[in-house]
Design a protein around this motif. Structure first.
Motif, PDB file in Angstrom:
ATOM      1  N   VAL A 137       0.837  -1.207   0.000  1.00 26.25           N
ATOM      2  CA  VAL A 137       0.000   0.000   0.000  1.00 26.25           C
ATOM      3  C   VAL A 137       0.865   1.246   0.000  1.00 26.25           C
ATOM      4  O   VAL A 137       0.568   2.247  -0.682  1.00 26.25           O
ATOM      5  N   GLY A 138       1.951   1.216   0.735  1.00 28.22           N
ATOM      6  CA  GLY A 138       2.849   2.362   0.747  1.00 28.22           C
ATOM      7  C   GLY A 138       3.742   2.445  -0.469  1.00 28.22           C
ATOM      8  O   GLY A 138       4.140   3.543  -0.883  1.00 28.22           O
ATOM      9  N   LEU A 139       4.071   1.292  -1.066  1.00 24.57           N
ATOM     10  CA  LEU A 139       4.974   1.283  -2.218  1.00 24.57           C
ATOM     11  C   LEU A 139       4.274   1.572  -3.537  1.00 24.57           C
ATOM     12  O   LEU A 139       4.934   1.947  -4.509  1.00 24.57           O
ATOM     13  N   ALA A 140       2.956   1.394  -3.595  1.00 22.88           N
ATOM     14  CA  ALA A 140       2.241   1.606  -4.861  1.00 22.88           C
ATOM     15  C   ALA A 140       2.427   3.020  -5.406  1.00 22.88           C
ATOM     16  O   ALA A 140       2.748   3.198  -6.596  1.00 22.88           O
ATOM     17  N   PRO A 141       2.243   4.090  -4.602  1.00 24.26           N
ATOM     18  CA  PRO A 141       2.502   5.435  -5.145  1.00 24.26           C
ATOM     19  C   PRO A 141       3.957   5.650  -5.527  1.00 24.26           C
ATOM     20  O   PRO A 141       4.260   6.353  -6.500  1.00 24.26           O
ATOM     21  N   VAL A 142       4.866   5.022  -4.762  1.00 18.39           N
ATOM     22  CA  VAL A 142       6.289   5.168  -5.068  1.00 18.39           C
ATOM     23  C   VAL A 142       6.610   4.527  -6.411  1.00 18.39           C
ATOM     24  O   VAL A 142       7.364   5.084  -7.231  1.00 18.39           O
ATOM     25  N   TYR A 143       6.003   3.382  -6.701  1.00 15.68           N
ATOM     26  CA  TYR A 143       6.305   2.684  -7.943  1.00 15.68           C
ATOM     27  C   TYR A 143       5.657   3.353  -9.148  1.00 15.68           C
ATOM     28  O   TYR A 143       6.073   3.099 -10.284  1.00 15.68           O
ATOM     29  N   SER A 144       4.659   4.171  -8.935  1.00 14.16           N
ATOM     30  CA  SER A 144       4.153   4.966 -10.057  1.00 14.16           C
ATOM     31  C   SER A 144       5.196   5.967 -10.525  1.00 14.16           C
ATOM     32  O   SER A 144       5.336   6.227 -11.720  1.00 14.16           O
ATOM     33  N   VAL A 145       5.958   6.520  -9.575  1.00 12.49           N
ATOM     34  CA  VAL A 145       7.060   7.423  -9.926  1.00 12.49           C
ATOM     35  C   VAL A 145       8.235   6.645 -10.507  1.00 12.49           C
ATOM     36  O   VAL A 145       8.870   7.076 -11.475  1.00 12.49           O
ATOM     37  N   VAL A 146       8.529   5.470  -9.921  1.00 11.67           N
ATOM     38  CA  VAL A 146       9.626   4.647 -10.414  1.00 11.67           C
ATOM     39  C   VAL A 146       9.370   4.203 -11.852  1.00 11.67           C
ATOM     40  O   VAL A 146      10.276   4.173 -12.693  1.00 11.67           O
ATOM     41  N   ARG A 148       7.718   5.814 -14.138  1.00 10.30           N
ATOM     42  CA  ARG A 148       7.959   6.942 -15.054  1.00 10.30           C
ATOM     43  C   ARG A 148       9.444   7.218 -15.245  1.00 10.30           C
ATOM     44  O   ARG A 148       9.871   7.655 -16.310  1.00 10.30           O
ATOM     45  N   MET A 149      10.243   6.948 -14.203  1.00 11.39           N
ATOM     46  CA  MET A 149      11.669   7.261 -14.275  1.00 11.39           C
ATOM     47  C   MET A 149      12.481   6.131 -14.891  1.00 11.39           C
ATOM     48  O   MET A 149      13.353   6.365 -15.732  1.00 11.39           O
ATOM     49  N   PHE A 150      12.215   4.891 -14.476  1.00 14.58           N
ATOM     50  CA  PHE A 150      13.041   3.759 -14.902  1.00 14.58           C
ATOM     51  C   PHE A 150      12.286   2.750 -15.753  1.00 14.58           C
ATOM     52  O   PHE A 150      12.878   1.750 -16.175  1.00 14.58           O
ATOM     53  N   GLY A 151      11.002   2.950 -15.968  1.00 16.40           N
ATOM     54  CA  GLY A 151      10.218   1.959 -16.686  1.00 16.40           C
ATOM     55  C   GLY A 151       9.561   0.986 -15.715  1.00 16.40           C
ATOM     56  O   GLY A 151       9.772   1.032 -14.502  1.00 16.40           O
ATOM     57  N   SER A 152       8.772   0.090 -16.284  1.00 19.67           N
ATOM     58  CA  SER A 152       8.033  -0.867 -15.454  1.00 19.67           C
ATOM     59  C   SER A 152       8.623  -2.268 -15.550  1.00 19.67           C
ATOM     60  O   SER A 152       7.892  -3.257 -15.451  1.00 19.67           O
ATOM     61  N   GLY A 153       9.912  -2.350 -15.742  1.00 17.08           N
ATOM     62  CA  GLY A 153      10.564  -3.657 -15.805  1.00 17.08           C
ATOM     63  C   GLY A 153      10.504  -4.371 -14.474  1.00 17.08           C
ATOM     64  O   GLY A 153      10.366  -3.761 -13.405  1.00 17.08           O
TER      65      GLY A 153
END
Length: 315
Positions: A137-146, A148-153
């Motif tokens: 739950v806490g990492l979901a918003p962080v991974y939306s930024v990740v 955009r920056m590094f891709g969704s690999g």
């Protein structure tokens, strides 16, 4: 023997006569080992028996195991190969992230900021007290930024996995770091003109390599068994692939799960061997040191030297 040693010996003898032992007896230890062994072996034996079943026809067969080791993981079983490849990639990246961030921080805190030791320990052990679903739950918003920056690999999961392996890696490295006088070694190296990079890579790391290897092995085992974060963040790893394949063929999924358990067991055995090491065996087999020779007390100093026997005879 001093009075304190004599009193300790008498106390031990009184405890022996009263029948009080400092630990469980040999029979109790074997019972504990047997119970724990059954708790592990019964489910594993059931899994093995399940994979050998011949289906509706009855009997047992090795065809499924032969298909796994004969390169038959194609078609509907291809997600297992993809998930295993992704998990191995995640294990490598997670170990790299964990070591790069954790080891210099722990060494710096121990050398320069020892008062922050408790704070670092609390931060590193905190993830073990938080459920994985709460972490997601806490990492979901962080991974939306990740994304955009590094891709969704899938390799981006290594950032989250680096958090969940912190407690295990910290304990492994800290146990080895406490056995080394890092402060004295670093001060000696600094007095000889060594920089911080030289102190870290040529002095500290070789002395704590057992802890680093143990932390790396534990991190690999944790990554290979993680499911919640990968499933909720829509990434494919070994565990999520096993769930997908189990809907079509549960036998192959159980076989791969057994192989993953065997791999984790091998890692644990390797950690045990590393933790024991040849040094501990040498310490256990080293002969006892010889007792020190008794020292003769010096005679009190006087104004004149004592006359020898010849001088006394002449007088």
């Amino acid at each position: 023997m001093s009075a304190r040693d004599t009193a300790g010996t008498r106390a031990v003898s009184r405890r022996d006569r009263s029948g009080v032992h400092p630990g469980p007896s040999t029979a109790t230890r074997w019972v504990i080992v047997a119970v724990i062994g059954l708790l592990f072996l019964v489910p594993i034996a059931s899994m093995i028996e399940f994979t050998l079943r011949g289906g509706l026809g009855g009997g047992y067969t090795l065809d499924r195991w032969a298909a796994v080791f004969g390169g038959g993981l194609t078609g509907e079983y291809k997600p297992i190969v993809t998930g295993l490849t992704n998990s191995l990639l995640l294990a490598v990246v997670t170990v790299a992230v964990m070591l790069v961030l954790l080891v210099p921080t722990m060494v710096l805190v121990r050398i320069r900021f020892p008062k922050l030791q408790r704070v670092l320990e609390f931060v590193c052990l905190l993830p073990i007290t938080i459920p994985a679903i709460v972490l997601v739950v806490g990492l979901a918003p962080v991974y939306s930024v990740v994304a955009r920056m590094f891709g969704s690999g899938v390799w981006t999961l290594a950032f989250a996995y680096g958090v969940i392996v912190l407690p295990y890696a910290y304990r492994s490295i800290q146990a080895n770091l406490q056995a080394v006088d890092v402060v004295t070694l670093s001060e000696a190296a600094r007095s000889l003109g060594a920089g911080w990079a030289t102190i870290l890579f040529r002095i500290v790391v070789p002395n704590i390599r057992r802890g680093l290897l143990a932390a790396a092995f534990i991190a690999v085992a944790v990554v290979l068994g993680e499911y919640t974060i990968a499933a909720l963040l829509n990434r494919v790893n070994l565990q999520t692939a096993l769930v997908v394949v189990s809907k079509a063929d549960p036998y192959i999924a159980v076989i791969i799960a057994l192989l993953a358990l065997v791999f984790a067991f091998v890692l644990l055995v390797a950690i045990g061997r590393i933790g024991g090491g040849p040094g501990s065996r040498r310490r256990r087999t080293a002969p006892p040191s010889a007792p020190a020779a008794p020292t003769t007390p010096l005679a009190p100093a006087t104004g004149a030297a004592e006359p020898t026997t010849q001088e006394a005879a002449l007088r």
